[in-house]
Each structure stands twice: as C-alpha cells, then as structure tokens.
Design a protein around this motif. Sequence first.
Motif, PDB file in Angstrom:
ATOM      1  N   ARG A 216     -12.408 -14.290  -6.193  1.00 47.80           N
ATOM      2  CA  ARG A 216     -12.566 -15.530  -6.961  1.00 47.80           C
ATOM      3  C   ARG A 216     -12.669 -15.273  -8.456  1.00 47.80           C
ATOM      4  NH1 ARG A 216     -17.960 -16.545  -7.708  1.00 47.80           N
ATOM      5  NH2 ARG A 216     -19.262 -14.973  -6.711  1.00 47.80           N
ATOM      6  N   ARG A 217     -12.377 -14.028  -8.865  1.00 45.48           N
ATOM      7  CA  ARG A 217     -12.445 -13.685 -10.282  1.00 45.48           C
ATOM      8  C   ARG A 217     -11.132 -13.177 -10.866  1.00 45.48           C
ATOM      9  NH1 ARG A 217     -17.398  -9.700 -10.097  1.00 45.48           N
ATOM     10  NH2 ARG A 217     -19.050 -11.142  -9.538  1.00 45.48           N
ATOM     11  N   THR A 410     -15.616 -19.666 -16.535  1.00 48.43           N
ATOM     12  CA  THR A 410     -16.360 -19.859 -15.277  1.00 48.43           C
ATOM     13  C   THR A 410     -17.852 -19.647 -15.519  1.00 48.43           C
ATOM     14  OG1 THR A 410     -15.928 -17.580 -14.603  1.00 48.43           O
ATOM     15  CG2 THR A 410     -14.499 -19.247 -13.668  1.00 48.43           C
ATOM     16  N   GLU A 416     -17.276 -22.001  -9.571  1.00 49.72           N
ATOM     17  CA  GLU A 416     -17.353 -20.913  -8.601  1.00 49.72           C
ATOM     18  C   GLU A 416     -16.108 -20.033  -8.604  1.00 49.72           C
ATOM     19  OE1 GLU A 416     -19.819 -19.851  -6.580  1.00 49.72           O
ATOM     20  OE2 GLU A 416     -20.945 -21.200  -7.887  1.00 49.72           O
ATOM     21  N   HIS A 417     -14.966 -20.634  -8.920  1.00 48.79           N
ATOM     22  CA  HIS A 417     -13.703 -19.910  -8.758  1.00 48.79           C
ATOM     23  C   HIS A 417     -12.884 -19.956 -10.047  1.00 48.79           C
ATOM     24  CE1 HIS A 417      -9.993 -18.458  -7.041  1.00 48.79           C
ATOM     25  NE2 HIS A 417     -10.574 -18.284  -5.868  1.00 48.79           N
TER      26      HIS A 417
END
Length: 433
Positions: A216-217, A410, A416-417
Amino acid sequence: TTIPTIQIVDAPKYVGQTVKIGAWLRQKRGSGKMAFLQLRDGTAFFQGVVAKADVSEELFNLAKDLKQETSLYVTGEIHADDRSSFGYEISITGLEVIGESHDYPITPKEHGTEFLFDERHLYLRHIKPFATLKIRNTLIAATYEFFNQEGFIKLDAPLLTGSAPEGTTDLFETDYFGQSAYLSQTGQLYAEAGAMAFSRVFTFGPAFRAEKSKTRRHLTEFWMIEPEMAFMHQEQSLELQERYVAFLIEKVLERNDQELDLLNRDKDLLRSYTQLPFPRVSYDDAIKLLQENDFDVEWGVDFGSPEETFLANHFQKPVFIVNFPKAIKAFYMKRHPDRDDVVISADLLAPEGYGEIIGGSERDTDYDYLKAQIEKEGLDMDEYGWYLDLRKYGSVPHSGFGLGLERMVTFVTGEEHIREAIPFPRMTHRLRP
Ligand code: ATP
Ligand code: MG
Ligand code: MG
Ligand code: MG
C-alpha cells in the motif's frame, strides 16, 4: 444591476446578496415543499435550497427531477447557515441546466475500491479525493516556497535515460530509436551535477519503478523531490530535511483546515510532528531495539513495513535511521570514516505506519572508489563516465535526499493507501484510466 457570478468558496463575502454560481449536483433530497441540492463547483461544497413557496412550479419540478452530476447555473441569495459544515447556503430562485447527466455510476451507496478506481476520472469529483488532492497541491506549492526561500533552484532531470542507477530489476525499458532507454527511477545523479553548477538544486518530477510486489506504499509512477547541496555534510542535510518536513506539515495545517476535517485527520497529532529535532537513531541501535521487541531481524537486512512502523511509532515522531549497511544502499553513498560496513545515509520514517518518507545520504567524493563501485555493481561505464567527471573536476563534499510526494500525502492526510495520493495511480494491475 447585474448579478455577480462567483465561486462557492467566495460565498462568505456575498451574504445577503444575489449571486450566480456554476456548479454540479452531488446529491439531493427533498420534501413536498423543499428541495435541498448538494452542490460543488471544485472550490467547495455547499447546499442550495429551493422552496416551493418562493419559485414557480416549473422551477420547483425541475429542481426535484435533477439527476446526480447535472451541471447547472443557480441564482439566489447567500445566507449564513450554522447547520452546514461550510457555514453558508444559497436560497435558489433561478436554475438553468447546462449539461444533463444520466445514470452516473458512483451513487451515494458504498462502492468497492477497485470500482472507484476504475471510475477514477469521475471519482475525482468526490469529497475524499477532493480533500486529499487539495492537500497534495499544498505540498507541491509549499515545496517550491521552501526551496526558493532556501536559495535552491529547480533543476529538471531527464526522464528518459540511458543508465540504470539503482539496479536493473525494477526498471521500465523502452525502445529509443533502436537502442534501449529507461524511464528514470531517480534524478539523483543529475542533481549532483546541478549542485556543482548551482550549489543548491532540487529536482521535482516523476520517477518510475516496476515494483512487482503489491504494497500500500508503492506506485509504479510516483513524484519525487530530490534536493542536492554542495558543501553540505550529512548533519546539515538532516537539519534541512526536518525543517522541510515540518514546513510542509505547517502549511497544510494553515491552508487545509477544512480538508483535514473532511478526512478526519487529527490536527493536534499532526502539529506534534512539527516539533524539531526528529530523533536520530543508528541502524545498529534500531536493529537492537527491534530484536528486543521480538522482531526476527539480523544486522544487514533492509527494513520492511512492520519494522519501519514499529520504529517510528516507538518514538511517536518521524525518526531518522542513520548509517545503514553499505551492502543495502546505493553505490554513491559516502563511506563512514571509522567503519567500512556502513555508509553515511539516513532514512526518515513516518509514524502511524506511513513508512519511509525520505531516503538520503552524503555522497562519496573519491574518483577511484566510485569507479570501482560502478564496476563492482556491473554498471555500464560508458553511461557513468559523466558522473565520474563530477569527482574529477573540483569535487566537494555534498549531500542530498529524495522525498516521495505521495508518501508525504498519505502521511499528512492519514490515507491508508498510496493510490489515494495521486490523481491517476499507476500500479502493477492498474494502467487506466
Ligand atoms: P522503499 O524502501 O519504501 O521501497 P526506497 O528505499 O526504494 O523505498 P528510495 O530509492 O530511497 O526508495 O526513494 C526515495 C523516496 O521515494 C522514498 O523514501 C519514498 O518516499 C519514495 N518512493 C520510493 N519508491 C516509491 C514507490 N514505488 N512509490 C511511491 N513512493 C516511492
Ligand atoms: Mg524500494
Ligand atoms: Mg527503503
Ligand atoms: Mg530509500
């Protein structure tokens, strides 16, 4: 008198006046006597109220039948209204449809993330993307402000390159008139050339990495800010980095109060991250700390997401991990004067699980050492001759770093994503829209 045409964001200046506004209809609800139109115009969100008693039957029926995302001009008087989050509304007495809209796919019900990103070209119109991308814009503007103020010039690095600075596994290759070219993974080496010409430069552009693992990064196309400073050692660079990060957070707190509220981001927590300095923890100590806390890590490994999250949460602040093992860092990082197994580098890790925001280092200045490093890495010497020239003609101590814009977005927004942090995300499985 002519009726002024205004944007919603300026409505507070027109209380008690009749104005005209071009807008889209987000949602509507109503009763037999009233129609409440949720409007947006790209500057803000607010409500238009149509009272059956005040308008013609034709206009009231038109308002009642409007479909989601119809574009329209509304005319009416602006009122202060404490019940709305924006604080103002418009009592509509005139309404003109500009563009009709039928079967708009993103209805008020809950939709899955994949669906929303398939419809990203429309999803951009909704509150969460609006707030997130407005904050992204503040980070972009504040970046220029900060580096201008610090005497940097922006130096644009090429995006098509013949060389592969960070290893070849996650490179996008493309045909360049019969030879191979690569989409740039970093502007770093070009920034170093710039620093020797202009002393302080920053690049700000897209970077491309064929990240095969889904996290998710990681995006395959992201934006990076890479400052490079001549005559600067690592500690001064860390001071610049923390001031830059604190400046970015302060500007968002100053300019995006409403957006932070829309995203439910804890502003006091964000403000606490602007307290300087950020802790500096050696890689050695970080490994010890992780081992004491039951992480299965050994000296020499790079940190993954759980380790990064633990470390920054432990200090409840962004934290610099300094002096990483040489074996896991880029070839140009400066050797430590007392140890040959670590380099003078630092990663800035964000708390709350937002991961590595910055990677940076002092750069080695020794011609022979760097030449040997390039050979050892199996890199093409023809592509790096120009880089070695920088060590041949008046080499000076210099340092630099790279901040990932979407990581910062973020972190500041609390998303979150990372796909939320860029208008049109590119990931392994997503190339459109
Ligand atoms: P990570 O360890 O998270 O994969 P990295 O060490 O490979 O990152 P660097 O080469 O140090 O990344 O790049 C500098 C900065 O660019 C990182 O600190 C991060 O903020 C950002 N970044 C790196 N890779 C990505 C990516 N795939 N998507 C978005 N941002 C990225
Ligand atoms: Mg990486
Ligand atoms: Mg890393
Ligand atoms: Mg890094």
